[in-house]
Design an enzyme around this catalytic site. Structure first.
Site, PDB file in Angstrom:
ATOM      1  N   HIS A  71     -11.819  17.668 -10.805  1.00 31.09           N
ATOM      2  CA  HIS A  71     -11.939  17.001 -12.108  1.00 31.09           C
ATOM      3  C   HIS A  71     -12.658  17.874 -13.132  1.00 31.09           C
ATOM      4  O   HIS A  71     -13.488  17.402 -13.900  1.00 31.09           O
ATOM      5  CB  HIS A  71     -12.605  15.626 -12.007  1.00 31.09           C
ATOM      6  CG  HIS A  71     -12.253  14.750 -13.162  1.00 31.09           C
ATOM      7  ND1 HIS A  71     -12.949  14.760 -14.342  1.00 31.09           N
ATOM      8  CD2 HIS A  71     -11.266  13.845 -13.324  1.00 31.09           C
ATOM      9  CE1 HIS A  71     -12.418  13.902 -15.188  1.00 31.09           C
ATOM     10  NE2 HIS A  71     -11.374  13.324 -14.578  1.00 31.09           N
ATOM     11  N   ASP A 113      -6.639   7.094 -13.510  1.00 27.64           N
ATOM     12  CA  ASP A 113      -7.165   8.428 -13.227  1.00 27.64           C
ATOM     13  C   ASP A 113      -8.471   8.346 -12.438  1.00 27.64           C
ATOM     14  O   ASP A 113      -9.158   7.322 -12.441  1.00 27.64           O
ATOM     15  CB  ASP A 113      -7.477   9.170 -14.540  1.00 27.64           C
ATOM     16  CG  ASP A 113      -6.249   9.555 -15.330  1.00 27.64           C
ATOM     17  OD1 ASP A 113      -5.125   9.264 -14.880  1.00 27.64           O
ATOM     18  OD2 ASP A 113      -6.424  10.154 -16.406  1.00 27.64           O
ATOM     19  N   ASP A 114      -8.817   9.474 -11.822  1.00 26.50           N
ATOM     20  CA  ASP A 114     -10.141   9.754 -11.250  1.00 26.50           C
ATOM     21  C   ASP A 114     -10.378   9.226  -9.848  1.00 26.50           C
ATOM     22  O   ASP A 114     -11.414   9.477  -9.278  1.00 26.50           O
ATOM     23  CB  ASP A 114     -11.278   9.270 -12.154  1.00 26.50           C
ATOM     24  CG  ASP A 114     -11.328   9.983 -13.479  1.00 26.50           C
ATOM     25  OD1 ASP A 114     -10.504  10.887 -13.703  1.00 26.50           O
ATOM     26  OD2 ASP A 114     -12.191   9.641 -14.308  1.00 26.50           O
ATOM     27  N   HIS A 148      -8.968   3.915 -15.659  1.00 24.99           N
ATOM     28  CA  HIS A 148      -9.690   4.650 -14.619  1.00 24.99           C
ATOM     29  C   HIS A 148     -10.088   3.714 -13.478  1.00 24.99           C
ATOM     30  O   HIS A 148     -10.623   2.634 -13.732  1.00 24.99           O
ATOM     31  CB  HIS A 148     -10.923   5.324 -15.220  1.00 24.99           C
ATOM     32  CG  HIS A 148     -10.558   6.321 -16.274  1.00 24.99           C
ATOM     33  ND1 HIS A 148     -10.243   5.942 -17.562  1.00 24.99           N
ATOM     34  CD2 HIS A 148     -10.412   7.663 -16.224  1.00 24.99           C
ATOM     35  CE1 HIS A 148      -9.918   7.022 -18.267  1.00 24.99           C
ATOM     36  NE2 HIS A 148     -10.011   8.073 -17.472  1.00 24.99           N
ATOM     37  N   HIS A 154      -4.472  14.784 -10.199  1.00 29.92           N
ATOM     38  CA  HIS A 154      -5.415  14.814 -11.321  1.00 29.92           C
ATOM     39  C   HIS A 154      -6.485  15.874 -11.047  1.00 29.92           C
ATOM     40  O   HIS A 154      -7.650  15.674 -11.353  1.00 29.92           O
ATOM     41  CB  HIS A 154      -6.032  13.432 -11.506  1.00 29.92           C
ATOM     42  CG  HIS A 154      -6.774  13.235 -12.781  1.00 29.92           C
ATOM     43  ND1 HIS A 154      -6.243  13.520 -14.011  1.00 29.92           N
ATOM     44  CD2 HIS A 154      -8.012  12.741 -13.020  1.00 29.92           C
ATOM     45  CE1 HIS A 154      -7.122  13.219 -14.950  1.00 29.92           C
ATOM     46  NE2 HIS A 154      -8.211  12.754 -14.376  1.00 29.92           N
TER      47      HIS A 154
END
Length: 189
Positions: free
Chosen positions: A66, A11-12, A156, A62
């Site tokens: 965020h 993620d991210d 991540h 995603h």
């Protein structure tokens, strides 16, 4: 030994600093993963996104900024999701997967993702790799203790405190060979 499978997800990102290093590591072991991208970051790093795709990794959404779904009403949530899809389309991606930031979803999150041709994906194993003072050994140990056949592991490749993604990469350099030795294969979601 019977083969088991696991899903590495990130993620991210993408991050211009960490994601290329992570892709190099995954390539070293012949591992495919699923990346849930922040749309605004993807737009800034189109070459990294192209590399992900060309190397056989899966790419999902995603969000664009965020932000937690808890902090957005339905209209803002939809605007954020649509913006992320626009940014991903500009870098050549039409995703079929959505992971909500922080795992936070509202009653309409899955249905709005579905209206846009995506299904929501959460995780089974979280290694707390974003924490500022965790070590690569602690991350690898958490993965190895918590993994099971069919597990979706959430890690991540961007953000996090004190260069956290760097420790995630180090942890995976220890954990991937051990998972392979235990009979796991790596698949995309």
């Amino acid at each position: 030994m019977q083969k088991k499978h696991v899903y590495l997800t990130f993620d991210d990102g993408p991050s211009s600093v960490y994601t290329p290093r992570l892709l190099d590591l995954l390539n070293k072991y012949g591992v495919k993963a699923t990346f849930f991208l922040v749309g605004s970051f993807a737009r800034k790093n189109p070459d990294i996104v192209s590399r992900m795709i060309s190397e056989g990794h899966e790419v999902g959404v995603h969000s664009n900024t965020h932000k937690s779904a808890y902090l957005m009403d339905r209209r803002r949530f939809c605007n954020d999701m649509d913006s992320s899809l626009i940014n991903l389309k500009k870098v050549g991606v039409t995703p079929s997967l959505y992971r909500p930031p922080y795992g936070h979803s509202r009653r309409y999150s899955a249905s709005e993702a579905g209206k846009r041709g995506m299904r929501m994906v959460k995780w089974d194993v979280m290694a707390q790799d974003w924490r500022g003072h965790t070590t690569s050994k602690a991350i690898a140990d958490r993965i190895m203790r918590r993994v099971f056949d069919g597990a979706v592991i959430c890690l991540h490749d961007a953000r996090g405190k004190n260069m956290a993604p760097s420790r995630t990469i180090e942890a995976l350099d220890k954990a991937i060979p051990e998972l392979i030795e235990r009979g796991y294969t790596f698949e995309t979601v």
